[in-house]
Motif scaffolding. Structure first.
Motif, PDB file in Angstrom:
ATOM      1  N   LEU B   8      16.072  30.866 -36.314  1.00 45.80           N
ATOM      2  CA  LEU B   8      17.444  31.342 -36.526  1.00 45.80           C
ATOM      3  C   LEU B   8      18.317  30.301 -37.240  1.00 45.80           C
ATOM      4  CD1 LEU B   8      18.113  33.064 -33.067  1.00 45.80           C
ATOM      5  CD2 LEU B   8      17.729  34.219 -35.249  1.00 45.80           C
ATOM      6  N   ARG B  14      18.551  34.460 -41.122  1.00 45.91           N
ATOM      7  CA  ARG B  14      19.498  35.261 -40.328  1.00 45.91           C
ATOM      8  C   ARG B  14      19.923  36.507 -41.106  1.00 45.91           C
ATOM      9  NH1 ARG B  14      21.738  30.256 -39.082  1.00 45.91           N
ATOM     10  NH2 ARG B  14      23.605  30.628 -40.321  1.00 45.91           N
ATOM     11  N   LEU B  17      17.274  39.168 -40.957  1.00 43.24           N
ATOM     12  CA  LEU B  17      17.305  39.878 -39.671  1.00 43.24           C
ATOM     13  C   LEU B  17      18.437  40.899 -39.632  1.00 43.24           C
ATOM     14  CD1 LEU B  17      16.588  36.918 -37.205  1.00 43.24           C
ATOM     15  CD2 LEU B  17      14.992  38.697 -37.907  1.00 43.24           C
ATOM     16  N   LEU B  18      19.593  40.513 -40.194  1.00 45.57           N
ATOM     17  CA  LEU B  18      20.723  41.444 -40.224  1.00 45.57           C
ATOM     18  C   LEU B  18      20.399  42.660 -41.091  1.00 45.57           C
ATOM     19  CD1 LEU B  18      23.910  39.168 -40.439  1.00 45.57           C
ATOM     20  CD2 LEU B  18      23.154  40.550 -38.501  1.00 45.57           C
ATOM     21  N   LYS B  21      18.066  45.000 -39.363  1.00 43.76           N
ATOM     22  CA  LYS B  21      18.749  45.742 -38.291  1.00 43.76           C
ATOM     23  C   LYS B  21      19.297  47.054 -38.849  1.00 43.76           C
ATOM     24  CE  LYS B  21      22.893  44.194 -36.911  1.00 43.76           C
ATOM     25  NZ  LYS B  21      23.922  45.262 -36.805  1.00 43.76           N
ATOM     26  N   ASP B  22      19.894  46.987 -40.064  1.00 41.95           N
ATOM     27  CA  ASP B  22      20.502  48.181 -40.640  1.00 41.95           C
ATOM     28  C   ASP B  22      19.502  49.027 -41.424  1.00 41.95           C
ATOM     29  OD1 ASP B  22      23.022  47.525 -39.577  1.00 41.95           O
ATOM     30  OD2 ASP B  22      23.369  46.107 -41.210  1.00 41.95           O
ATOM     31  N   LEU B  68      12.032  44.659 -37.332  1.00 45.03           N
ATOM     32  CA  LEU B  68      12.651  43.709 -36.417  1.00 45.03           C
ATOM     33  C   LEU B  68      12.018  43.823 -35.022  1.00 45.03           C
ATOM     34  CD1 LEU B  68      15.260  41.966 -36.739  1.00 45.03           C
ATOM     35  CD2 LEU B  68      16.514  43.866 -35.744  1.00 45.03           C
ATOM     36  N   VAL B  70      13.276  42.611 -31.274  1.00 45.83           N
ATOM     37  CA  VAL B  70      14.465  41.969 -30.692  1.00 45.83           C
ATOM     38  C   VAL B  70      14.194  41.137 -29.433  1.00 45.83           C
ATOM     39  CG1 VAL B  70      16.190  43.484 -31.712  1.00 45.83           C
ATOM     40  CG2 VAL B  70      15.170  44.086 -29.508  1.00 45.83           C
TER      41      VAL B  70
END
Lengths: 104, 104
Positions: B8, B14, B17-18, B21-22, B68, B70
């Protein structure tokens, strides 16, 4: 944020933060003791933590006392928080699967 | 945990990963595009994320899609959560100070 996560990526440094949480103001030598770590090694870890803004150090006479600063950890936590809805979704899915299984 | 925090500690990782997520299931080349990053560079970042258990990769024909995971972020979050009471304490102290100031 880079420096926060990087500082947290070490078990000794995480342990130092946990100890400071319960015993604020510990001295550098008190922090080094349980790790059977030489003082210079602990100093380096503390430098990394201080550079990341996770601790502050205050000198009184010959003793350096160390305090926790939670701000950067809070930011890191807020970043991770964005994924929370995924955990909830996963748990919902799991519950749905278990219920489905029970109905068979 | 070391590997999670270490993975991270990089802005590109990062951001990956964002994006995942979307847009779950993005291909490696789709992930590389906005960073104007060469594919090998992105592959290395994805290796770090996969080693930390933060993503999985699936190959369909010639396309690798990335998803992803989590779980490790949740663990990191739980670790950071131990400090939450400190934030609350700090906010309480701040409120007390403001009120005290108002009474003067």
């Amino acid at each position: 944020m880079d420096r926060t996560f990087s500082a947290l990526a070490d078990p000794t440094r995480r342990e130092v933060l946990l100890r400071l949480k319960d015993e604020p103001g510990l001295s550098v030598s008190e922090l080094a003791r349980p790790f059977s770590q030489k003082l210079p090694g602990m100093m380096k870890h503390l430098d990394v933590l201080a550079d990341a803004g996770l601790i502050t150090r205050a000198k009184t006479g010959r003793t350096v006392s160390v305090h926790l600063v939670v701000g950067p950890m809070r930011e890191a936590m807020e970043w991770l928080n964005r994924y929370e809805r995924f955990w909830t979704v996963s748990i919902d899915r799991l519950v749905a699967l278990v219920e489905e299984d029970g109905e068979r």
